[in-house]
Scaffold this motif. Sequence first.
Motif, PDB file in Angstrom:
ATOM      1  N   VAL A 273       0.846  -1.196   0.000  1.00  0.00           N
ATOM      2  CA  VAL A 273       0.000   0.000   0.000  1.00  0.00           C
ATOM      3  C   VAL A 273       0.879   1.243   0.000  1.00  0.00           C
ATOM      4  O   VAL A 273       2.029   1.224   0.465  1.00  0.00           O
ATOM      5  N   SER A 274       0.344   2.328  -0.543  1.00  0.00           N
ATOM      6  CA  SER A 274       1.067   3.594  -0.590  1.00  0.00           C
ATOM      7  C   SER A 274       0.110   4.731  -0.263  1.00  0.00           C
ATOM      8  O   SER A 274      -0.919   4.880  -0.937  1.00  0.00           O
ATOM      9  N   PRO A 275       0.388   5.515   0.773  1.00  0.00           N
ATOM     10  CA  PRO A 275       1.545   5.341   1.645  1.00  0.00           C
ATOM     11  C   PRO A 275       1.324   4.177   2.619  1.00  0.00           C
ATOM     12  O   PRO A 275       0.215   3.937   3.074  1.00  0.00           O
ATOM     13  N   GLY A 276       2.414   3.476   2.905  1.00  0.00           N
ATOM     14  CA  GLY A 276       2.339   2.323   3.787  1.00  0.00           C
ATOM     15  C   GLY A 276       3.509   1.388   3.520  1.00  0.00           C
ATOM     16  O   GLY A 276       4.528   1.790   2.956  1.00  0.00           O
ATOM     17  N   GLY A 277       3.351   0.126   3.894  1.00  0.00           N
ATOM     18  CA  GLY A 277       4.430  -0.827   3.776  1.00  0.00           C
ATOM     19  C   GLY A 277       4.319  -1.702   2.544  1.00  0.00           C
ATOM     20  O   GLY A 277       3.479  -1.483   1.663  1.00  0.00           O
ATOM     21  N   SER A 278       5.189  -2.699   2.480  1.00  0.00           N
ATOM     22  CA  SER A 278       5.223  -3.655   1.367  1.00  0.00           C
ATOM     23  C   SER A 278       4.578  -4.970   1.791  1.00  0.00           C
ATOM     24  O   SER A 278       4.685  -5.384   2.953  1.00  0.00           O
TER      25      SER A 278
END
Length: 306
Positions: A273-278
């Motif tokens: 997710v963006s913004p966020g993690g992988s």
Amino acid sequence: MALQSSGQISLQDIANEFGGSTPHSINEYYRNGGLVGGNNTNIPTSGTIDFADFYGATAATSRQLSNGDTNVNLSQTFGTDWASSIGKILIIPSGAEIGDTAGNGAIMVPSGMGGTLSIQNAGTVSGVGGSGGTSSGSNGNPGGSAIVISNANVTVQNSGTIRGGGGGGAAGNDGSPGSTGYQEGPYYWQLQCNGGSGGGHGDGGNGQGYGSSATNGANGSPGGGISATGNLQGPEQQYCDIFNPHHGLSQTPGSPGTPGGAGGTFGNTGTSVSPGGSGGPAGKYIQTNSVSYTLQNSGSLQGNAP
């Protein structure tokens, strides 16, 4: 190949089946003595031993797993035969699913094995799913491996399905707090024009694994609204609405948190997710711990390679 079930058996026939050092002696071939496996129950472990005890004896010992078996450690499955030099065969029949619920592998081949091992899979071997990220911007966790091999001399013959668990989904980011407006005090009179708090992130979903489906990520929570506090007569916000533009200030609500990503299905990465993690990587269909192995595949392999 097993020895014959009738007729004359020679010492050389026994040696050809089980090996051993020359000059051969029948006393080399007690059951569980290192050359003859525990599957040959007609052969004694000590005392009187006779050539007729070897009818139908075989140097390979086999075990068959059942549907619903989990976290299978083959040193326990084969018992005293694990360290012996006899060949070993593990059978997963069609229609049986073997699973991992602890994150160590559905089938584990630990070190300390003697002889050779053939894993003959016509069923399904499934790793555990990776869990989703739970803190702001964190990555999803990897899916679990289906088969973990820590000893050499292993052959995997697959006509069924071997699949690593799906990776966990990434967590979203927490929202940002809003801008703070006019501030006055602490004096005789006070006024604080507060921006809203940032919304909370959504956790990532879990990857698909043995006995569990992939799940979606959670939604982020909305940001907080503006507020005003002070000791003035009347609603403080009406004063903020006057003083904020007069001083070129902006008082804004917080932004919402971003949602988490979905967990991956068997053999697939979790969603980033963006913004966020992988998203977490898929588990391996076979994981090797610094050893070589042989794969003969005519079935389905899902997930990352060793």
